[in-house]
Design a protein around this motif. Structure first.
Motif, PDB file in Angstrom:
ATOM      1  N   ILE A   4       1.391  -1.191   0.200  1.00 34.45           N
ATOM      2  CA  ILE A   4       0.419   0.291  -0.321  1.00 34.45           C
ATOM      3  C   ILE A   4       1.140   1.142  -0.112  1.00 34.45           C
ATOM      4  O   ILE A   4       1.992   1.398   0.818  1.00 34.45           O
ATOM      5  CB  ILE A   4      -0.725   0.003   1.338  1.00 34.45           C
ATOM      6  N   ALA A   6       1.582   5.551  -0.547  1.00 31.48           N
ATOM      7  CA  ALA A   6       0.176   7.148  -0.929  1.00 31.48           C
ATOM      8  C   ALA A   6       2.135   7.894  -1.101  1.00 31.48           C
ATOM      9  O   ALA A   6       3.300   7.814  -0.960  1.00 31.48           O
ATOM     10  CB  ALA A   6       0.085   7.699  -0.370  1.00 31.48           C
ATOM     11  N   LEU A  23      -8.496   3.071   5.620  1.00 27.93           N
ATOM     12  CA  LEU A  23      -8.889   2.714   4.580  1.00 27.93           C
ATOM     13  C   LEU A  23     -10.579   2.841   3.734  1.00 27.93           C
ATOM     14  O   LEU A  23     -10.291   3.583   3.459  1.00 27.93           O
ATOM     15  CB  LEU A  23      -7.621   1.402   3.271  1.00 27.93           C
ATOM     16  N   CYS A  28      -8.925   6.335  -2.061  1.00 23.94           N
ATOM     17  CA  CYS A  28      -8.223   4.966  -3.105  1.00 23.94           C
ATOM     18  C   CYS A  28      -8.291   4.873  -4.524  1.00 23.94           C
ATOM     19  O   CYS A  28      -9.303   5.013  -4.697  1.00 23.94           O
ATOM     20  CB  CYS A  28      -8.041   3.378  -2.047  1.00 23.94           C
ATOM     21  N   TRP A  40      -9.154  -4.345  -0.189  1.00 19.35           N
ATOM     22  CA  TRP A  40      -8.014  -5.188  -0.293  1.00 19.35           C
ATOM     23  C   TRP A  40      -8.020  -5.839   0.640  1.00 19.35           C
ATOM     24  O   TRP A  40      -8.169  -5.757   1.912  1.00 19.35           O
ATOM     25  CB  TRP A  40      -7.499  -3.630  -0.037  1.00 19.35           C
ATOM     26  N   VAL A  53     -12.204  -0.770   0.407  1.00 23.64           N
ATOM     27  CA  VAL A  53     -12.207   0.868   0.129  1.00 23.64           C
ATOM     28  C   VAL A  53     -12.827   1.418  -0.626  1.00 23.64           C
ATOM     29  O   VAL A  53     -13.564   0.885  -1.787  1.00 23.64           O
ATOM     30  CB  VAL A  53     -10.808   1.094  -0.537  1.00 23.64           C
ATOM     31  N   GLY A  55     -13.139   5.223  -3.657  1.00 31.36           N
ATOM     32  CA  GLY A  55     -12.103   6.118  -4.449  1.00 31.36           C
ATOM     33  C   GLY A  55     -13.097   7.173  -5.354  1.00 31.36           C
ATOM     34  O   GLY A  55     -13.501   5.942  -6.322  1.00 31.36           O
ATOM     35  N   ALA A  69      -1.014   7.652  -7.764  1.00 30.84           N
ATOM     36  CA  ALA A  69      -0.662   7.782  -6.552  1.00 30.84           C
ATOM     37  C   ALA A  69       0.266   9.013  -6.904  1.00 30.84           C
ATOM     38  O   ALA A  69       0.158   9.655  -5.817  1.00 30.84           O
ATOM     39  CB  ALA A  69      -0.612   6.258  -6.328  1.00 30.84           C
ATOM     40  N   GLY A  74      -5.106   8.880  -4.797  1.00 31.85           N
ATOM     41  CA  GLY A  74      -5.189   8.036  -3.470  1.00 31.85           C
ATOM     42  C   GLY A  74      -4.022   6.874  -2.602  1.00 31.85           C
ATOM     43  O   GLY A  74      -3.779   7.563  -3.700  1.00 31.85           O
ATOM     44  N   PHE A  75      -4.810   6.598  -1.781  1.00 34.41           N
ATOM     45  CA  PHE A  75      -3.821   5.306  -1.927  1.00 34.41           C
ATOM     46  C   PHE A  75      -3.688   3.934  -2.803  1.00 34.41           C
ATOM     47  O   PHE A  75      -4.829   3.747  -3.023  1.00 34.41           O
ATOM     48  CB  PHE A  75      -4.015   4.840  -0.546  1.00 34.41           C
ATOM     49  N   ALA A  76      -2.862   3.453  -2.739  1.00 36.32           N
ATOM     50  CA  ALA A  76      -3.183   1.992  -3.686  1.00 36.32           C
ATOM     51  C   ALA A  76      -1.874   1.251  -3.225  1.00 36.32           C
ATOM     52  O   ALA A  76      -1.340   1.075  -2.847  1.00 36.32           O
ATOM     53  CB  ALA A  76      -2.048   2.825  -5.051  1.00 36.32           C
TER      54      ALA A  76
END
Length: 138
Positions: A4, A6, A23, A28, A40, A53, A55, A69, A74-76
């Motif tokens: 994960i 960011a 999360l 995301c 996830w 999640v 996004g 990202a 977002g977070f990936a």
């Protein structure tokens, strides 16, 4: 390995999550090319669980997830091999590594070993060495 990630800016804006459940409330990037999509996978105390999640962006490639990202979308969740240079350079930061699921693998499926073609055998041997060498650079 899948990780994960960011950007430092995303961490500044949303904080560094300490548990995967956080999360669910953070933007995301959803990769529709993987089986888990927006669920996830994680592991805690030997038990697997997933976090739903959400996004603004859905992609179908880990390379596109990486680029998104890097643009603070977002977070990936991406393969470590895809982001290793970004992690080393500080462009991306790995989070929640204590919850990384074990047993992620790549599999070669073929009909039978007895009549395995030289091309398939060479490919499988190459991939084994490639990933063995890539993981040693962790």
């Amino acid at each position: 390995r899948v990780v994960i990630v960011a950007t430092p800016e995303m961490l500044r804006l949303h904080g560094r999550p300490t548990h995967p459940s956080e999360l669910a409330d953070i933007p995301c990037i959803i990769d529709t090319n993987v089986s888990y999509r927006a669920n996830w996978p994680f592991e805690e105390s030997g038990k697997r669980f997933s976090v739903q999640v959400k996004g603004r962006l859905e992609v179908d490639s880990p390379n596109v997830a990486r680029r998104a990202a890097l643009h603070d979308i977002g977070f990936a969740i991406v393969p470590w091999l895809v982001v290793r240079d970004d992690l080393a350079a500080g462009r991306l930061v790995e989070v929640l590594s204590d919850f990384e699921p074990a047993g992620v693998g790549i599999f070669a499926v073929y009909p039978h070993r007895r009549h395995l073609s030289g091309k398939v055998r060479a490919f499988v041997d190459y991939m084994v060495e490639f990933f063995k060498n890539a993981e040693s650079n962790c």
